[in-house]
Design an enzyme around this catalytic site. Sequence first.
Site, PDB file in Angstrom:
ATOM      1  N   HIS A 113       0.839  -1.219   0.000  1.00 51.81           N
ATOM      2  CA  HIS A 113       0.000   0.000   0.000  1.00 51.81           C
ATOM      3  C   HIS A 113       0.867   1.260   0.000  1.00 51.81           C
ATOM      4  CE1 HIS A 113      -3.399  -2.657   1.033  1.00 51.81           C
ATOM      5  NE2 HIS A 113      -2.500  -3.266   1.806  1.00 51.81           N
ATOM      6  N   SER A 116      17.467  20.035 -16.481  1.00 54.80           N
ATOM      7  CA  SER A 116      16.334  20.931 -16.705  1.00 54.80           C
ATOM      8  C   SER A 116      16.847  22.181 -17.414  1.00 54.80           C
ATOM      9  CB  SER A 116      15.710  21.312 -15.361  1.00 54.80           C
ATOM     10  OG  SER A 116      15.029  22.542 -15.466  1.00 54.80           O
ATOM     11  N   LYS A 172      18.821  20.490 -11.191  1.00 51.14           N
ATOM     12  CA  LYS A 172      18.032  19.272 -11.345  1.00 51.14           C
ATOM     13  C   LYS A 172      18.695  18.195 -12.183  1.00 51.14           C
ATOM     14  CE  LYS A 172      13.822  18.843 -11.023  1.00 51.14           C
ATOM     15  NZ  LYS A 172      12.541  18.643 -11.676  1.00 51.14           N
ATOM     16  N   GLU A 227      11.129   7.972 -17.037  1.00 44.90           N
ATOM     17  CA  GLU A 227       9.793   8.532 -17.253  1.00 44.90           C
ATOM     18  C   GLU A 227       9.287   8.185 -18.658  1.00 44.90           C
ATOM     19  OE1 GLU A 227       9.667  12.831 -15.914  1.00 44.90           O
ATOM     20  OE2 GLU A 227      11.782  12.339 -15.599  1.00 44.90           O
TER      21      GLU A 227
END
Length: 506
Positions: free
Chosen positions: A170, A291, A297, A304
């Site tokens: 969970h 980025s 970043k 992704e």
Amino acid sequence: MSARDPAGSAGRSAAPRLWGGAFESEVDPVIDAYTRSLPFDHRLAAADLVGCLAHARMLFETGVIDPASSRAILKGLSSLLLRVEAGELEVGGGDEDVHTWIERQLTEEIGDAGRRLHTARSRNDQTAVALRLWQRSEVERAVTAAVGFAGALLEHARQHTGTALPGYTHMQRAQPTSLAQHLLAHAWSVLADAGRLRRAHRTAGLCPLGAGAMAGSPHRIDPRRSAQLLGMEAPYPNTMWAVADRDYAAEALFASALTMVHLSRWAEEVILWTSSEFGFARLQDRAAKGSSIMPQKKNPEPAEILRGKSGRAVGNLVSLLVTVKGLPLTYNSDLQEDKEALFDAFDTVGSSLRVARVLAESLEFDREAMAAALEGSYITATDLADQLAVAGVPFRSAHERTGAVVRAAQERGVELWQLPASELRTLVPEIEDTDALLAALHPEASLAAHGSYGGPAPERVAEQIELAASRLQEERRWLDERKPPPVYRAHLDGELLAEAIPGGAA
Ligand code: ARG
């Protein structure tokens, strides 16, 4: 323009059609552009040429085509195949599809003998055999990539049988596990995927050559021999099924969709683990992107994109199933839509498996962050309940009693294993050796105690690694045993015209 002049003023394309004897006018350019498949099925050129070689050789052996024409055809096809594979001959132009393109090239090259190749054949069985051959070699490439990814996971697993981290249910910290156990769970998925892909290799091993349009042929052909020349298991037992069936493609699409779903779950964990919130791992720079605005970043973009690509993989499966659903037997032009889905599926699954491997190889794990995450969530509470159950307390009661111990630890702001022995003795009088109990509540002790089959205890995981390694070996062996079709080997060896081409299933 004469009605019998297909290349007349209305003819937009220089490429002659395979049909047209009964047509009075040219096809409208809008229709032509919409119905042509050469813009995508050019990818089948090599596979189709191999299918053509087998057909031609069978026609030669059975005497359906005279020896002189057969020789010219086989030589011509072989030369086309060499040039297509070397990239010297571009497969494109105004032809309707790759099959038309091949027949035109052949006839331009060898003259009228080329017009005999289509004896006892239709584009319906021709396209079906080409797609199957293409699928078979793509499965081999995908299994190779799957083996690479599983191997990378296994490498990490070997280093981390003793590295503890929280396992989640969970998405909440649940029980201690090891990094090896966690990575192996992904490895087993991809090994199962490799097995499913191989099944789609087998399913594609029925040979439709000789089915013709749908009714076989009145010529004395030998479909068994065609199958043998192509290294396929057997000819189709039914000519109508042979040209209507796309189950092999559906199986490959399912296998690749499920592989992509698994890779997506893997990618999701890479994304979570490399976040500042988790910090369980870092991605080496070679596997991250920056980025354009935020200089600090490092984004896990390959992961992704991998996760994103699973959508189209599932879409490709749905696309074929919906296309085939409701089609009357046998061949219908709807089936032309099978190709792009299959091409995209294999492009996607192959590149994604390779990316998944690079992601795995470029992960640097942070043992301390993982160890720190084992604190603060009473992650060994189930171990206490299990100890009580061993001492004779029914598990349901043990569960309640452990709840009270967790509350006591919460009130004191300590871990379970940091509770004062006196307090634990009062709460759990059934267990005499309180010190041993406290020791058992450490995450590492919990890990060691979970020694049931398939569990995370280091010695179980070591056995599991051996098991996974031998499964991986099986995949490698299967890949090693793949041989090009006999007719293709004969083509490479310049022996297409020799007395005998050895057969036998690959
Ligand atoms: N381009 C077609 C396909 O991809 C080949 C078979 C066409 N057969 C026909 N009769 N039009 O399925």
